[in-house]
Design an enzyme around this catalytic site. Structure first.
Site, PDB file in Angstrom:
ATOM      1  N   GLU A   1      -2.116  -4.994  13.379  1.00  4.81           N
ATOM      2  CA  GLU A   1      -1.231  -6.157  13.916  1.00  4.81           C
ATOM      3  C   GLU A   1      -1.896  -6.600  15.204  1.00  4.81           C
ATOM      4  OE1 GLU A   1       3.247  -5.496  14.165  1.00  4.81           O
ATOM      5  OE2 GLU A   1       2.568  -4.779  15.981  1.00  4.81           O
TER       6      GLU A   1
ATOM      7  N   PHE B   1       0.811  -1.240  -0.054  1.00 11.14           N
ATOM      8  CA  PHE B   1       0.248  -0.028   0.081  1.00 11.14           C
ATOM      9  C   PHE B   1       0.914   1.127  -0.121  1.00 11.14           C
ATOM     10  CE2 PHE B   1      -4.525  -1.327   0.621  1.00 11.14           C
ATOM     11  CZ  PHE B   1      -4.214  -2.904   0.845  1.00 11.14           C
ATOM     12  N   ALA B   2       0.649   2.110  -1.112  1.00 10.31           N
ATOM     13  CA  ALA B   2       1.214   3.336  -1.042  1.00 10.31           C
ATOM     14  C   ALA B   2       0.249   4.624  -1.106  1.00 10.31           C
ATOM     15  CB  ALA B   2       2.217   3.492  -2.309  1.00 10.31           C
ATOM     16  N   ILE B   3      -0.234   4.855   0.259  1.00 12.64           N
ATOM     17  CA  ILE B   3      -1.458   5.896   0.509  1.00 12.64           C
ATOM     18  C   ILE B   3      -0.738   7.194   0.651  1.00 12.64           C
ATOM     19  CG2 ILE B   3      -3.256   6.427   1.670  1.00 12.64           C
ATOM     20  CD1 ILE B   3      -3.562   3.881   0.003  1.00 12.64           C
TER      21      ILE B   3
ATOM     22  N   TYR C   1       3.032   8.085   1.033  1.00 14.74           N
ATOM     23  CA  TYR C   1       3.954   6.815   1.144  1.00 14.74           C
ATOM     24  C   TYR C   1       4.289   6.160  -0.209  1.00 14.74           C
ATOM     25  CZ  TYR C   1       4.091   5.871   6.001  1.00 14.74           C
ATOM     26  OH  TYR C   1       4.490   5.971   7.348  1.00 14.74           O
TER      27      TYR C   1
ATOM     28  N   HIS D   1       8.101 -10.480  14.919  1.00 16.40           N
ATOM     29  CA  HIS D   1       8.230  -9.011  14.980  1.00 16.40           C
ATOM     30  C   HIS D   1       9.736  -8.796  15.343  1.00 16.40           C
ATOM     31  CE1 HIS D   1       8.077  -4.830  16.024  1.00 16.40           C
ATOM     32  NE2 HIS D   1       6.714  -4.874  15.291  1.00 16.40           N
TER      33      HIS D   1
ATOM     34  N   ASP E   1       4.545  -4.197   4.360  1.00 22.51           N
ATOM     35  CA  ASP E   1       4.667  -2.924   4.339  1.00 22.51           C
ATOM     36  C   ASP E   1       5.245  -2.328   3.280  1.00 22.51           C
ATOM     37  OD1 ASP E   1       3.158  -2.513   6.822  1.00 22.51           O
ATOM     38  OD2 ASP E   1       4.930  -1.715   7.789  1.00 22.51           O
ATOM     39  N   VAL E   2       5.297  -1.013   2.906  1.00 21.64           N
ATOM     40  CA  VAL E   2       5.913  -0.284   1.480  1.00 21.64           C
ATOM     41  C   VAL E   2       7.345   0.463   2.104  1.00 21.64           C
ATOM     42  CG1 VAL E   2       4.873   1.908   1.653  1.00 21.64           C
ATOM     43  CG2 VAL E   2       5.588   0.818  -0.489  1.00 21.64           C
ATOM     44  N   ASP E   3       7.525   0.654   3.216  1.00 23.31           N
ATOM     45  CA  ASP E   3       8.463   1.426   3.851  1.00 23.31           C
ATOM     46  C   ASP E   3       9.678   0.671   4.304  1.00 23.31           C
ATOM     47  OD1 ASP E   3       7.001   0.440   5.886  1.00 23.31           O
ATOM     48  OD2 ASP E   3       7.511   1.950   7.334  1.00 23.31           O
TER      49      ASP E   3
HETATM   50  C1  5GW Z   1       1.365   7.531   7.710  1.00 22.67           C
HETATM   51  C2  5GW Z   1       1.535   8.093   8.909  1.00 22.67           C
HETATM   52  C3  5GW Z   1       1.563   7.153  10.074  1.00 22.67           C
HETATM   53  C4  5GW Z   1       1.370   5.782   9.941  1.00 22.67           C
HETATM   54  C5  5GW Z   1       0.873   5.343   8.741  1.00 22.67           C
HETATM   55  C6  5GW Z   1       1.009   6.020   7.797  1.00 22.67           C
HETATM   56  C7  5GW Z   1       0.574   5.411   6.184  1.00 22.67           C
HETATM   57  C8  5GW Z   1       0.741   4.338   6.293  1.00 22.67           C
HETATM   58  C9  5GW Z   1       0.451   6.144   4.956  1.00 22.67           C
HETATM   59  O1  5GW Z   1       0.323   7.639   5.133  1.00 22.67           O
HETATM   60  N1  5GW Z   1       0.287   5.874   3.750  1.00 22.67           N
HETATM   61  C10 5GW Z   1       0.324   4.201   3.611  1.00 22.67           C
HETATM   62  O2  5GW Z   1       0.434   3.835   2.684  1.00 22.67           O
HETATM   63  N2  5GW Z   1       0.682   3.485   4.883  1.00 22.67           N
HETATM   64  C11 5GW Z   1       0.766   1.977   4.706  1.00 22.67           C
HETATM   65  O3  5GW Z   1       0.538   1.470   5.775  1.00 22.67           O
HETATM   66  C12 5GW Z   1       2.288   1.726   4.087  1.00 22.67           C
HETATM   67  O4  5GW Z   1       2.194   0.574   3.282  1.00 22.67           O
HETATM   68  C13 5GW Z   1       2.752   1.216   5.193  1.00 22.67           C
HETATM   69  O5  5GW Z   1       3.964   0.512   5.080  1.00 22.67           O
HETATM   70  C14 5GW Z   1       1.926   0.800   6.125  1.00 22.67           C
HETATM   71  C15 5GW Z   1       2.071   0.846   7.746  1.00 22.67           C
HETATM   72  O6  5GW Z   1       2.688   1.893   8.322  1.00 22.67           O
HETATM   73  P1  5GW Z   1       3.919   2.230   8.531  1.00 22.67           P
HETATM   74  O7  5GW Z   1       4.913   1.316   7.813  1.00 22.67           O
HETATM   75  O8  5GW Z   1       4.044   3.604   8.720  1.00 22.67           O
HETATM   76  O9  5GW Z   1       3.753   1.564  10.300  1.00 22.67           O
HETATM   77  P2  5GW Z   1       4.929   1.115  10.877  1.00 22.67           P
HETATM   78  O10 5GW Z   1       4.734   0.086  11.974  1.00 22.67           O
HETATM   79  O11 5GW Z   1       6.093   0.243  10.167  1.00 22.67           O
HETATM   80  O12 5GW Z   1       5.797   2.334  11.338  1.00 22.67           O
HETATM   81 MN    MN Z   2       6.452   0.029   8.046  1.00 21.82          MN
END
Ligand code: 5GW
Ligand code: MN
Length: 383
Positions: free
Chosen positions: A318, A136-138, A141, A248, A226-228
């Site tokens: 989660e 997901f790339a919202i 992201y 995890h 996750d995408v990040d």
């Molecule tokens: C934005 C701000 C805070 C938390 C999540 C987002 C966010 C997540 C976003 O704006 N857009 C988005 O596509 N995501 C999706 O949710 C990404 O695929 C992301 O990898 C996933 C989970 O959010 P993460 O990666 O920020 O969560 P953590 O637990 O890895 O830090």
């Molecule tokens: Mn992540």
């Protein structure tokens, strides 16, 4: 003399009635009908729909005779390995003694050194397996997509058929990337949600809906991540199974009570302190399309129930995933090699870092809203 004849007659009557009784049971007793049938098991499988799944169970058994006699088993003919040369597994010298390689329900935990990728690649190529990877790339992201796909091209399921399913609200921001043979990019336009928690949680609903409508017709397995992140070492078919979760990176060594499961009884994600096997990461799970459908459907429905009761589990999707895996044990578990954060250093047992978190601060400092999200996000990574 007369007495002797009488006894012979009595004996003859007894023998006759004994034989007659047994003949009756041959014709009347249903279990004997099965015993008389020369190939009962095959007929049974063919005629009973609830045994459909069992057909897969014959894949690895050398049942040549059955294959010949039943046309629907034709595909199985390909499924025998040919001569391969490799080191013999050694019963008294396990490949790893520093880590747990198997769960108590006999699901393998995948670590470097525990599998032979050549054997696995041969098996999966024979089945002509195709793999979908959802990401997901919202909103902002979308910046992670380029690195994600470029590194996946180098390391993810190389040599197999791969579909990248990119869910985004910003189709125009997805870059053009040249992909290897048998690999394609599918962009799926989806709505974005205001709250970041919801952005993360709604992934379950969207994966569920697309699994039913699309993925089931296009791929065999789904890998949901996750995408990040960036791939930095091989991730291959060794991860594939009916259903799989990932340890995890912050909790592989933690005690049960330290797991950050949802602890409020009012939530459907509730797990008591005396239960739980592992703490699974929300950002890496998968399995067959059907199993991922069941998993995401459960998680989404549980979230909706909670939403109706004005409660949201502590770590969002989660927490619901952990509840699901507690009572639907995964058939394979990925070690933290498959999901690592370099902020946690590199412990000795970690021989490879295959998929690592990309630091998010560069992106976050670009605007105020993202910065706020980033600081919340840092807490979210609880290690
Ligand atoms: C934005 C701000 C805070 C938390 C999540 C987002 C966010 C997540 C976003 O704006 N857009 C988005 O596509 N995501 C999706 O949710 C990404 O695929 C992301 O990898 C996933 C989970 O959010 P993460 O990666 O920020 O969560 P953590 O637990 O890895 O830090
Ligand atoms: Mn992540």
């Amino acid at each position: 003399m007369g007495c002797e004849k009488k006894w012979i007659f009595v004996l003859a009557v007894m023998m006759f009635s004994f034989c007659w009784y047994n003949m009756r049971s041959i014709t009347w007793h249903p279990s004997l009908v099965f015993r008389c049938n020369s190939q009962p098991t095959i007929d049974y499988v063919n005629s009973s729909s609830q045994f459909d799944l069992l057909k897969q169970d014959f894949l690895h058994r050398p049942i040549i005779d059955y294959v010949r006699s039943s046309p629907q088993f034709d595909l199985l003919k390909q499924d025998f390995l040919h001569r391969m040369l490799y080191e013999k597994p050694n019963v008294l010298s396990p490949p790893r003694s520093d880590v747990l390689m198997m769960t108590p329900w006999l699901a393998p935990i995948v670590w470097n050194g525990t599998y032979n990728i050549d054997i696995l690649n041969t098996q999966f190529h024979q089945k002509n397996v195709s793999i979908g990877i959802t990401v997901f790339a919202i909103k902002k992201y979308t910046v992670f997509i380029k690195t994600f796909i470029e590194t996946a091209e180098k390391f993810f399921m190389v040599g197999h058929k791969v579909n990248y399913y990119v869910f985004t609200d910003r189709v125009g921001d997805i870059p053009n990337i040249t992909l290897g043979e048998g690999r394609q990019l599918v962009i799926l336009e989806v709505p974005s949600y205001k709250r970041w928690q919801e952005v993360s949680m709604r992934r379950m609903e969207m994966i569920r809906d697309h699994a039913r409508q699309r993925f089931v017709n296009e791929v065999d397995y789904l890998v949901c991540v996750d995408v990040d992140m960036r791939f930095s070492d091989d991730v291959g078919v060794e991860i594939l199974s009916h259903s799989f979760g990932t340890l995890h990176p912050g909790f592989y060594a933690a005690s049960r009570t330290r797991f950050t499961y949802e602890r409020r009884q009012q939530s459907t994600a509730y797990i008591p302190t005396d239960e739980g096997d592992f703490y699974y990461a929300g950002g890496y799970f998968g399995g067959t399309v059907e199993e991922v459908y069941k998993l995401t459907n459960f998680c989404h429905n549980a979230m909706m129930t909670d939403k109706g009761n004005n409660i949201e589990a502590i770590w969002h999707d989660e927490s619901y995933l952990n509840k699901y895996f507690l009572y639907h044990k995964p058939t394979k578990i990925l070690s933290p090699e498959y999901l690592w954060d370099n902020n946690a250093g590199v412990p000795a047992f970690l021989k490879r870092r295959r998929f690592v978190a990309v630091p998010k601060n560069h992106n976050a400092i670009r605007n105020k809203r993202a910065l706020q999200a980033y600081s919340r996000n840092k807490q979210k990574f609880h290690s």
